[in-house]
Design a protein around this motif. Structure first.
Motif, PDB file in Angstrom:
ATOM      1  N   ASN A  39      39.670  12.110 -49.681  1.00  0.00           N
ATOM      2  CA  ASN A  39      38.441  13.038 -49.863  1.00  0.00           C
ATOM      3  C   ASN A  39      38.379  12.723 -51.284  1.00  0.00           C
ATOM      4  OD1 ASN A  39      37.506  15.954 -50.791  1.00  0.00           O
ATOM      5  ND2 ASN A  39      36.788  15.302 -48.709  1.00  0.00           N
ATOM      6  N   PHE A  40      39.113  12.841 -52.006  1.00  0.00           N
ATOM      7  CA  PHE A  40      38.942  12.732 -53.510  1.00  0.00           C
ATOM      8  C   PHE A  40      38.142  11.460 -54.077  1.00  0.00           C
ATOM      9  CE2 PHE A  40      40.619  12.058 -58.030  1.00  0.00           C
ATOM     10  CZ  PHE A  40      39.842  13.299 -58.569  1.00  0.00           C
ATOM     11  N   ILE A  41      38.844  10.443 -53.375  1.00  0.00           N
ATOM     12  CA  ILE A  41      38.279   9.182 -54.002  1.00  0.00           C
ATOM     13  C   ILE A  41      36.984   8.935 -53.292  1.00  0.00           C
ATOM     14  CG2 ILE A  41      38.449   6.744 -53.626  1.00  0.00           C
ATOM     15  CD1 ILE A  41      41.570   7.162 -53.584  1.00  0.00           C
ATOM     16  N   LYS A  42      36.407   9.463 -52.042  1.00  0.00           N
ATOM     17  CA  LYS A  42      35.467   9.330 -51.515  1.00  0.00           C
ATOM     18  C   LYS A  42      34.358  10.201 -52.136  1.00  0.00           C
ATOM     19  CE  LYS A  42      36.406   8.080 -46.483  1.00  0.00           C
ATOM     20  NZ  LYS A  42      36.370   8.535 -45.234  1.00  0.00           N
ATOM     21  N   THR A  43      34.604  11.288 -52.542  1.00  0.00           N
ATOM     22  CA  THR A  43      33.439  12.292 -52.820  1.00  0.00           C
ATOM     23  C   THR A  43      33.486  12.536 -54.468  1.00  0.00           C
ATOM     24  OG1 THR A  43      34.810  14.174 -52.593  1.00  0.00           O
ATOM     25  CG2 THR A  43      33.538  13.447 -50.679  1.00  0.00           C
ATOM     26  N   THR A  44      34.561  12.403 -55.089  1.00  0.00           N
ATOM     27  CA  THR A  44      34.415  12.654 -56.414  1.00  0.00           C
ATOM     28  C   THR A  44      34.301  11.337 -57.043  1.00  0.00           C
ATOM     29  OG1 THR A  44      35.981  14.352 -55.978  1.00  0.00           O
ATOM     30  CG2 THR A  44      35.480  13.829 -58.409  1.00  0.00           C
ATOM     31  N   GLU A 103      38.165  12.382 -68.665  1.00  0.00           N
ATOM     32  CA  GLU A 103      37.031  12.304 -68.331  1.00  0.00           C
ATOM     33  C   GLU A 103      37.033  10.879 -67.281  1.00  0.00           C
ATOM     34  OE1 GLU A 103      33.707  11.956 -70.712  1.00  0.00           O
ATOM     35  OE2 GLU A 103      33.808  14.234 -71.236  1.00  0.00           O
ATOM     36  N   PHE A 104      36.458  10.722 -66.250  1.00  0.00           N
ATOM     37  CA  PHE A 104      36.325   9.470 -65.636  1.00  0.00           C
ATOM     38  C   PHE A 104      35.141   9.271 -64.926  1.00  0.00           C
ATOM     39  CE2 PHE A 104      37.743  12.196 -62.303  1.00  0.00           C
ATOM     40  CZ  PHE A 104      37.399  11.586 -61.087  1.00  0.00           C
ATOM     41  N   LEU A 105      34.816   8.093 -64.671  1.00  0.00           N
ATOM     42  CA  LEU A 105      33.510   7.685 -63.905  1.00  0.00           C
ATOM     43  C   LEU A 105      33.827   6.251 -63.033  1.00  0.00           C
ATOM     44  CD1 LEU A 105      30.482   8.022 -63.500  1.00  0.00           C
ATOM     45  CD2 LEU A 105      30.044   6.291 -65.451  1.00  0.00           C
ATOM     46  N   ARG A 106      34.006   6.502 -61.855  1.00  0.00           N
ATOM     47  CA  ARG A 106      34.516   5.330 -60.913  1.00  0.00           C
ATOM     48  C   ARG A 106      33.454   4.203 -60.945  1.00  0.00           C
ATOM     49  NH1 ARG A 106      38.710   7.245 -58.032  1.00  0.00           N
ATOM     50  NH2 ARG A 106      38.559   9.496 -57.675  1.00  0.00           N
ATOM     51  N   PRO A 107      33.799   2.783 -60.875  1.00  0.00           N
ATOM     52  CA  PRO A 107      35.253   2.534 -61.220  1.00  0.00           C
ATOM     53  C   PRO A 107      35.660   2.341 -62.351  1.00  0.00           C
ATOM     54  CG  PRO A 107      34.173   0.684 -60.133  1.00  0.00           C
ATOM     55  CD  PRO A 107      32.803   1.838 -60.285  1.00  0.00           C
ATOM     56  N   PHE A 125      38.568  21.827 -64.044  1.00  0.00           N
ATOM     57  CA  PHE A 125      38.044  20.459 -63.663  1.00  0.00           C
ATOM     58  C   PHE A 125      36.658  20.768 -63.082  1.00  0.00           C
ATOM     59  CE2 PHE A 125      37.695  17.149 -60.677  1.00  0.00           C
ATOM     60  CZ  PHE A 125      38.300  15.946 -61.237  1.00  0.00           C
ATOM     61  N   GLU A 126      35.689  19.717 -63.345  1.00  0.00           N
ATOM     62  CA  GLU A 126      34.384  19.710 -62.956  1.00  0.00           C
ATOM     63  C   GLU A 126      34.329  18.342 -62.085  1.00  0.00           C
ATOM     64  OE1 GLU A 126      31.022  19.964 -66.034  1.00  0.00           O
ATOM     65  OE2 GLU A 126      32.829  20.359 -67.384  1.00  0.00           O
ATOM     66  N   ILE A 127      33.531  18.806 -61.027  1.00  0.00           N
ATOM     67  CA  ILE A 127      33.479  17.518 -60.076  1.00  0.00           C
ATOM     68  C   ILE A 127      32.065  17.017 -59.888  1.00  0.00           C
ATOM     69  CG2 ILE A 127      33.460  17.178 -57.627  1.00  0.00           C
ATOM     70  CD1 ILE A 127      35.565  19.187 -56.862  1.00  0.00           C
ATOM     71  N   ASN A 128      32.207  15.757 -60.252  1.00  0.00           N
ATOM     72  CA  ASN A 128      30.712  14.962 -60.389  1.00  0.00           C
ATOM     73  C   ASN A 128      29.760  15.288 -61.464  1.00  0.00           C
ATOM     74  OD1 ASN A 128      31.246  13.287 -58.250  1.00  0.00           O
ATOM     75  ND2 ASN A 128      30.849  14.715 -56.582  1.00  0.00           N
ATOM     76  N   PRO A 129      30.229  15.765 -62.660  1.00  0.00           N
ATOM     77  CA  PRO A 129      29.459  15.965 -63.845  1.00  0.00           C
ATOM     78  C   PRO A 129      28.639  14.530 -64.135  1.00  0.00           C
ATOM     79  CG  PRO A 129      31.805  15.380 -64.582  1.00  0.00           C
ATOM     80  CD  PRO A 129      31.754  15.711 -63.201  1.00  0.00           C
ATOM     81  N   VAL A 130      27.527  14.719 -64.854  1.00  0.00           N
ATOM     82  CA  VAL A 130      26.678  13.535 -65.099  1.00  0.00           C
ATOM     83  C   VAL A 130      27.286  12.716 -66.555  1.00  0.00           C
ATOM     84  CG1 VAL A 130      24.478  12.534 -65.674  1.00  0.00           C
ATOM     85  CG2 VAL A 130      24.422  14.467 -64.082  1.00  0.00           C
ATOM     86  N   LEU A 131      27.752  11.698 -66.451  1.00  0.00           N
ATOM     87  CA  LEU A 131      28.512  11.056 -67.307  1.00  0.00           C
ATOM     88  C   LEU A 131      27.797   9.817 -67.419  1.00  0.00           C
ATOM     89  CD1 LEU A 131      32.262  11.823 -66.717  1.00  0.00           C
ATOM     90  CD2 LEU A 131      30.777  12.926 -68.174  1.00  0.00           C
ATOM     91  N   SER A 132      27.496   9.237 -68.451  1.00  0.00           N
ATOM     92  CA  SER A 132      27.071   7.752 -68.709  1.00  0.00           C
ATOM     93  C   SER A 132      27.955   6.833 -68.985  1.00  0.00           C
ATOM     94  CB  SER A 132      25.969   7.963 -70.091  1.00  0.00           C
ATOM     95  OG  SER A 132      25.565   6.688 -70.397  1.00  0.00           O
TER      96      SER A 132
END
Length: 208
Positions: free
Chosen positions: A21-26, A57-61, A184-191
């Motif tokens: 779920n974490f990989i799919k949605t975050t 911080e992370f931004l897939r992939p 923890f912030e889920i899906n923040p806007v990161l560039s």
């Protein structure tokens, strides 16, 4: 009202479900972390621990950064192609191709994976019993080339999805590293541009 943690128990949600779920949605995340590293006790001595803290911080992939602030400043930044390690005190920067160093690492599990199937190519994934109100999954690297024995990831169920809460990393030397995440912030806007790294002027740059 049943809490999310309790409902996860009753619905049979496992750590493996939470990881998927974490990989799919975050697709992006941001948090503060505290890391406690415990070295194996030498004969006649007590085990030594070292505590540090910072932000993640992370931004897939394949884009992530760990910024250590205490007790020493250090940055680990992946821009999608290159992994940069900056030691502020030494004014030294090390760069390596990300593809050569990512497989079998904790970052591959929580920040870089595009899907569960990709992870299963590199790790044996096993759900573990719930502990401390978290759902846990263990990831054991399939290759023994690296220095890691196992990675355990703890997730907290929230109304927004699976939230990364903890990482427990055991290396082949018996050293244990425990990272706990907060705010923890889920899906923040990161560039993607925020994960670019430019070596500071005058830094000693080592390319491996």
């Amino acid at each position: 009202m049943i809490s999310m943690a309790a409902s996860a128990q009753t619905t049979g949600v496992t750590g493996l479900d939470s990881l998927e779920n974490f990989i799919k949605t975050t697709k992006s995340g941001r948090a503060s972390f505290t890391q406690v590293v415990t070295s194996p006790a030498k004969e006649g001595q007590t085990a030594k621990t070292k505590t540090s803290s910072g932000s993640f911080e992370f931004l897939r992939p394949n884009r992530f950064k760990f910024i250590y602030k205490k007790p020493f400043e250090q940055s680990i930044v992946a821009d999608g192609q290159t992994l940069w390690l900056h030691d502020v005190d030494l004014n030294q920067v090390t760069s390596r191709k990300l593809a050569q160093v990512l497989n079998g690492t904790p970052a591959a599990v929580v920040a870089a994976a595009a899907d569960l199937k990709g992870l299963e190519a590199d790790f044996r994934l096993t759900p573990l019993p719930d502990k401390g109100g978290l759902q846990w999954v263990q990831a054991v690297p399939k290759t023994r080339e690296g220095q890691l024995q196992s990675i355990q990831v703890g997730f907290r169920s929230t109304d927004k999805g699976s939230e990364l809460a903890a990482l427990e990393i055991l290396d082949s030397f018996g050293q244990k590293s425990v990272m706990t995440f907060s705010q923890f912030e889920i899906n923040p806007v990161l560039s993607p541009a925020s994960f670019q790294f430019k070596p500071p002027s005058g830094a000693d740059v080592i390319r491996q």
